[in-house]
Design a protein around this motif. Sequence first.
Motif, short mmCIF file in Angstrom:
data_model
loop_
_atom_site.label_atom_id
_atom_site.label_comp_id
_atom_site.label_asym_id
_atom_site.label_seq_id
_atom_site.Cartn_x
_atom_site.Cartn_y
_atom_site.Cartn_z
N ALA A 110 43.22 36.98 -2.15
CA ALA A 110 42.52 37.98 -2.97
C ALA A 110 42.40 37.51 -4.41
N ALA A 111 43.45 36.88 -4.92
CA ALA A 111 43.40 36.37 -6.30
C ALA A 111 42.37 35.26 -6.43
N ILE A 112 42.31 34.39 -5.45
CA ILE A 112 41.33 33.31 -5.47
C ILE A 112 39.91 33.88 -5.41
N ALA A 113 39.68 34.82 -4.48
CA ALA A 113 38.35 35.42 -4.34
C ALA A 113 37.96 36.19 -5.58
N ALA A 114 38.91 36.91 -6.19
CA ALA A 114 38.60 37.67 -7.41
C ALA A 114 38.29 36.74 -8.57
N THR A 115 39.00 35.62 -8.65
CA THR A 115 38.72 34.64 -9.70
C THR A 115 37.32 34.05 -9.53
N LEU A 116 36.98 33.70 -8.30
CA LEU A 116 35.64 33.18 -8.05
C LEU A 116 34.57 34.23 -8.34
N ALA A 117 34.82 35.48 -7.96
CA ALA A 117 33.85 36.55 -8.22
C ALA A 117 33.66 36.75 -9.72
N THR A 118 34.75 36.71 -10.47
CA THR A 118 34.65 36.89 -11.92
C THR A 118 33.89 35.74 -12.56
N GLY A 119 34.18 34.53 -12.15
CA GLY A 119 33.47 33.37 -12.68
C GLY A 119 32.00 33.39 -12.33
N LEU A 120 31.70 33.75 -11.09
CA LEU A 120 30.29 33.83 -10.69
C LEU A 120 29.57 34.96 -11.40
N TYR A 121 30.28 36.05 -11.66
CA TYR A 121 29.66 37.15 -12.42
C TYR A 121 29.29 36.69 -13.83
N ALA A 122 30.21 36.00 -14.48
CA ALA A 122 29.93 35.51 -15.82
C ALA A 122 28.77 34.51 -15.81
N PHE A 123 28.75 33.63 -14.81
CA PHE A 123 27.67 32.65 -14.71
C PHE A 123 26.33 33.33 -14.45
N THR A 124 26.30 34.29 -13.53
CA THR A 124 25.07 35.00 -13.22
C THR A 124 24.58 35.79 -14.42
N ASN A 125 25.50 36.39 -15.15
CA ASN A 125 25.14 37.13 -16.35
C ASN A 125 24.54 36.19 -17.40
N MET A 126 25.14 35.02 -17.56
CA MET A 126 24.61 34.04 -18.51
C MET A 126 23.21 33.58 -18.11
N VAL A 127 23.01 33.29 -16.82
CA VAL A 127 21.70 32.86 -16.33
C VAL A 127 20.67 33.97 -16.54
N ALA A 128 21.06 35.21 -16.26
CA ALA A 128 20.13 36.33 -16.43
C ALA A 128 19.71 36.47 -17.90
N ASN A 129 20.65 36.33 -18.81
CA ASN A 129 20.31 36.41 -20.23
C ASN A 129 19.41 35.26 -20.66
N LYS A 130 19.70 34.06 -20.18
CA LYS A 130 18.86 32.90 -20.54
C LYS A 130 17.45 33.07 -20.00
N LEU A 131 17.33 33.54 -18.76
CA LEU A 131 16.00 33.71 -18.17
C LEU A 131 15.24 34.86 -18.83
N ALA A 132 15.95 35.89 -19.28
CA ALA A 132 15.28 37.02 -19.92
C ALA A 132 14.76 36.65 -21.31
N THR A 133 15.47 35.78 -21.99
CA THR A 133 15.05 35.42 -23.36
C THR A 133 14.09 34.25 -23.41
N ALA A 134 13.97 33.49 -22.32
CA ALA A 134 13.06 32.34 -22.31
C ALA A 134 11.68 32.78 -21.83
N PRO A 135 10.70 32.75 -22.70
CA PRO A 135 9.35 33.14 -22.28
C PRO A 135 8.70 32.05 -21.43
N LEU A 136 7.77 32.46 -20.61
CA LEU A 136 7.02 31.49 -19.80
C LEU A 136 5.99 30.80 -20.69
N GLN A 137 5.82 29.50 -20.48
CA GLN A 137 4.98 28.70 -21.37
C GLN A 137 3.57 28.47 -20.82
N THR A 138 3.17 29.22 -19.80
CA THR A 138 1.87 28.98 -19.20
C THR A 138 1.09 30.29 -19.09
#
Length: 105
Positions: free
Chosen positions: A23-51
Amino acid sequence: MSEEAKLTSPNTTPSPFKNLTGAAIAATLATGLYAFTNMVANKLATAPLQTTNTLANRLSTLVRTILLALGTGITMIFAVIALGLVLLTIKQVFTAIFSKPDLSE
């Protein structure tokens, strides 16, 4: 004796310590993946499309949506696994405390 006969029985249940470790391993992975997904979502939301091409806009939107859906789905899978292992540990502890001893021996 063959290798198959040396394996443990599938009816044996893991100890609560092993459950909590998993459970500790799975929770650690879930927390890390949450932070990563949140970072990716913020980067994609702030990056405008260039075409201005409609097809390119639709494809990039599709790729962005798939990335966020996969990240969120994998995060939730690990979170549910962690929660399930904690609940299994609680069940095992209560079963061990409240089970009646076998006096037939």
